[in-house]
Each structure stands twice: as C-alpha cells, then as structure tokens.
Design an enzyme around this catalytic site. Structure first.
Site, PDB file in Angstrom:
ATOM      1  N   SER A  43     -14.108  -2.202  -3.018  1.00 17.45           N
ATOM      2  CA  SER A  43     -12.864  -2.946  -3.226  1.00 17.45           C
ATOM      3  C   SER A  43     -13.126  -4.444  -3.123  1.00 17.45           C
ATOM      4  O   SER A  43     -13.996  -4.882  -2.358  1.00 17.45           O
ATOM      5  CB  SER A  43     -11.811  -2.556  -2.181  1.00 17.45           C
ATOM      6  OG  SER A  43     -10.636  -3.348  -2.369  1.00 17.45           O
ATOM      7  N   ASP A  57      -7.762   3.475  -4.887  1.00 13.54           N
ATOM      8  CA  ASP A  57      -6.865   2.932  -5.904  1.00 13.54           C
ATOM      9  C   ASP A  57      -5.459   3.261  -5.430  1.00 13.54           C
ATOM     10  O   ASP A  57      -5.192   4.405  -5.023  1.00 13.54           O
ATOM     11  CB  ASP A  57      -7.120   3.495  -7.309  1.00 13.54           C
ATOM     12  CG  ASP A  57      -6.479   2.585  -8.349  1.00 13.54           C
ATOM     13  OD1 ASP A  57      -6.755   1.363  -8.314  1.00 13.54           O
ATOM     14  OD2 ASP A  57      -5.690   3.068  -9.164  1.00 13.54           O
ATOM     15  N   SER A  58      -4.630   2.250  -5.363  1.00 15.62           N
ATOM     16  CA  SER A  58      -3.310   2.464  -4.754  1.00 15.62           C
ATOM     17  C   SER A  58      -2.268   1.617  -5.466  1.00 15.62           C
ATOM     18  O   SER A  58      -2.606   0.737  -6.263  1.00 15.62           O
ATOM     19  CB  SER A  58      -3.380   2.093  -3.259  1.00 15.62           C
ATOM     20  OG  SER A  58      -4.158   0.929  -3.062  1.00 15.62           O
ATOM     21  N   PHE A  96      -0.350  -7.189   3.177  1.00 11.21           N
ATOM     22  CA  PHE A  96      -0.710  -7.802   1.902  1.00 11.21           C
ATOM     23  C   PHE A  96       0.138  -7.163   0.802  1.00 11.21           C
ATOM     24  O   PHE A  96       0.982  -6.311   1.084  1.00 11.21           O
ATOM     25  CB  PHE A  96      -2.222  -7.615   1.626  1.00 11.21           C
ATOM     26  CG  PHE A  96      -2.651  -6.182   1.404  1.00 11.21           C
ATOM     27  CD1 PHE A  96      -2.815  -5.303   2.478  1.00 11.21           C
ATOM     28  CD2 PHE A  96      -2.867  -5.690   0.123  1.00 11.21           C
ATOM     29  CE1 PHE A  96      -3.209  -3.980   2.287  1.00 11.21           C
ATOM     30  CE2 PHE A  96      -3.260  -4.362  -0.081  1.00 11.21           C
ATOM     31  CZ  PHE A  96      -3.418  -3.519   1.009  1.00 11.21           C
TER      32      PHE A  96
HETATM   33  O1  Y43 Z   1      -0.808  -1.105   1.795  1.00 11.07           O
HETATM   34  C1  Y43 Z   1      -0.328  -1.771   0.860  1.00 11.07           C
HETATM   35  N1  Y43 Z   1       0.661  -2.685   1.089  1.00 11.07           N
HETATM   36  C2  Y43 Z   1       1.156  -3.448   0.085  1.00 11.07           C
HETATM   37  N2  Y43 Z   1       0.737  -3.375  -1.210  1.00 11.07           N
HETATM   38  C3  Y43 Z   1      -0.253  -2.466  -1.473  1.00 11.07           C
HETATM   39  C4  Y43 Z   1      -0.803  -1.629  -0.489  1.00 11.07           C
HETATM   40  N3  Y43 Z   1      -1.743  -0.825  -1.068  1.00 11.07           N
HETATM   41  C5  Y43 Z   1      -1.787  -1.176  -2.382  1.00 11.07           C
HETATM   42  N4  Y43 Z   1      -0.884  -2.155  -2.610  1.00 11.07           N
HETATM   43  C6  Y43 Z   1      -0.645  -2.841  -3.890  1.00 11.07           C
HETATM   44  C7  Y43 Z   1      -1.473  -4.125  -3.932  1.00 11.07           C
HETATM   45  C8  Y43 Z   1      -1.937  -4.175  -5.364  1.00 11.07           C
HETATM   46  O2  Y43 Z   1      -0.934  -4.821  -6.118  1.00 11.07           O
HETATM   47  C9  Y43 Z   1      -2.009  -2.732  -5.764  1.00 11.07           C
HETATM   48  C10 Y43 Z   1      -3.405  -2.213  -5.537  1.00 11.07           C
HETATM   49  O3  Y43 Z   1      -4.100  -2.311  -6.760  1.00 11.07           O
HETATM   50  P1  Y43 Z   1      -5.625  -1.760  -6.765  1.00 11.07           P
HETATM   51  O4  Y43 Z   1      -6.158  -1.849  -8.140  1.00 11.07           O
HETATM   52  O5  Y43 Z   1      -5.707  -0.435  -6.065  1.00 11.07           O
HETATM   53  O6  Y43 Z   1      -6.351  -2.781  -5.807  1.00 11.07           O
HETATM   54  P2  Y43 Z   1      -6.844  -4.255  -6.115  1.00 11.07           P
HETATM   55  O7  Y43 Z   1      -6.966  -4.491  -7.586  1.00 11.07           O
HETATM   56  O8  Y43 Z   1      -5.976  -5.199  -5.334  1.00 11.07           O
HETATM   57  O9  Y43 Z   1      -8.307  -4.259  -5.463  1.00 11.07           O
HETATM   58  P3  Y43 Z   1      -9.451  -3.178  -5.785  1.00 11.07           P
HETATM   59  O10 Y43 Z   1      -9.105  -2.499  -7.074  1.00 11.07           O
HETATM   60  O11 Y43 Z   1     -10.697  -4.011  -5.866  1.00 11.07           O
HETATM   61  O12 Y43 Z   1      -9.477  -2.226  -4.611  1.00 11.07           O
HETATM   62  O13 Y43 Z   1      -1.081  -2.007  -4.941  1.00 11.07           O
HETATM   63 MG    MG Z   2      -7.773  -2.963  -8.794  1.00  5.84          MG
END
Ligand code: Y43
Ligand code: MG
Length: 202
Positions: free
Chosen positions: A9, A70-71, A155
């Site tokens: 991530s 992925d969330s 966040f």
């Molecule tokens: O606990 C959380 N509390 C608040 N918001 C959250 C949470 N968990 C995911 N989210 C939101 C943030 C982002 O807008 C999306 C994740 O998108 P996602 O593509 O999985 O992550 P990312 O692009 O930020 O980083 P990466 O892909 O490198 O893990 O959902």
């Molecule tokens: Mg992402």
C-alpha cells in the site's frame, strides 16, 4: 516460517493502522515504498481482484510475501458508489479533502434516514508473485454519512462516517477502538486465523 512481509500500500493511513495491528504479531512488516514498488494498476472490478493485483505487484518487486488491502465506501443512496473508485471519487489523483467534499455534494438534500453506508476491506496475501492460492479475507462496517465532517483522526472518509454504537464519527474514535471494530480490523481478524496455518508452512 514467514517472518517478513511487505505491505502493498502507498496509503499512509492504512500503513499506520496495519503497523498498529501487526505490532502484536511476530512478523516484520515493511512498506512497499522501501522497495520502490511502482503503484499497481487497479483494473479489477472488485475489491478482491484489486487487492490480489496489488499484492502480486508488491511481491514481484520486493521478492517478499505481500499483503494488500483494497477498500472503499459504498453509499446506499448512490447505489453503492464510490465503491472500488473511492480513492478517485473526485477524479484521478484526488485527495481525501476533495473526495469528502464530492461525497457531501453528491448527498446534498438527502436526509439522515437515507445516508446509510458501509466500508468494505478486502485483504489479499500472496506467498510469491505467482502464488496460485492467494489468501483473501474481507470485512465490512456499517455507518451513516454525516452532513458535515467531525474529528481529526484517521484518514479518507473517516470524518464523514458516523459510528452509531460509539455516537461519534470514525475520525473521533480512539485509534485502538477503530482498530478493533473497522472493516480493516474485521478482515484482519479473519487473516489472523489463516495466519496460523500460513506461518507454519515450510
Ligand atoms: O478506514 C478507512 N477510513 C476512511 N476511508 C477509508 C478507509 N479505508 C479505505 N478508505 C477509503 C480511502 C480511499 O479513498 C479508499 C481506499 O482506496 P484504495 O485504492 O484501497 O487505497 P489507496 O489508493 O488509498 O492506497 P493503496 O491502493 O496503495 O492501498 O477508501
Ligand atoms: Mg488504490
């Protein structure tokens, strides 16, 4: 015995939460930026597919077993949007503030009784980039989208996510409370159960 893994991530908020959750585990977790892992193309149509893509990408570039997350947030009144597009709800490269404003705009005039939503988290663990049997664990967390942001912690969409059982937003929760009840915490509980078998593999 697996004693070191890479966290696939680039999200600082996720990395913070994973290092807090993993602090009680006997395993060293390293962020993917430590290996200059390039961002993976999230071309999947589900959280699960994207998590597997990200895990394989990080394993390939680091040579280590990899865990990806992925969330996103699925809002009832938006038919489940932004969902897998949560990170770029306000457009490519959008930051959390822009995504939160976009969400408030999209829910303008929607009353509290119709602002239900849920966070989803899919975790994918691969032993190697080509692992044919990734371990996939999911978790979800129901809440409601506030009319205005509250709280400074966390966040992403945390300031807009009302947690009824604690009568506060996710951004007002103590970190250890969020790390016990969130979608990520629930997915990690399932992963902890699978980890026992994984860690003992040859
Ligand atoms: O606990 C959380 N509390 C608040 N918001 C959250 C949470 N968990 C995911 N989210 C939101 C943030 C982002 O807008 C999306 C994740 O998108 P996602 O593509 O999985 O992550 P990312 O692009 O930020 O980083 P990466 O892909 O490198 O893990 O959902
Ligand atoms: Mg992402």
């Amino acid at each position: 015995m697996i004693d070191k893994i890479v966290l696939a991530s680039g999200n600082a908020g996720k990395l913070r939460e994973f290092s807090q959750i993993f602090s009680e585990w006997q395993v060293e977790v390293l962020p993917q930026f430590a290996f200059d892992v390039p961002e993976a193309e999230e071309t999947g149509l589900s959280f699960i597919e994207n998590a597997i893509l990200k895990a394989r990408n990080a394993a390939r570039h680091s040579g280590l077993p990899a865990l990806a997350d992925d969330s996103g947030l699925a809002v009832d009144a938006l038919g489940g949007a932004p969902g897998i597009y949560s990170a770029r709800f306000a457009g490519a490269g959008a930051d959390d503030a822009k995504n939160n404003s976009r969400l408030l705009e999209a829910l303008q005039g929607v009353d509290d009784s119709h602002r239900g939503a849920a966070f989803y988290c899919a975790l994918a663990f691969v032993r190697s980039a080509e692992d044919p049997v990734p371990v996939v664990c999911t978790g979800s967390w129901r809440g409601r989208i506030l009319q205005a942001p509250r709280g400074e912690q966390g966040f992403g969409y945390d300031p807009l996510f009302w947690v009824e059982e604690h009568r506060c937003s996710s951004a007002e929760l103590a970190r250890e409370t969020k790390n016990r009840i969130s979608h990520r915490a629930r997915a990690m509980e399932h992963f902890a159960a699978a980890w026992q078998a994984l860690a003992e593999e040859h």
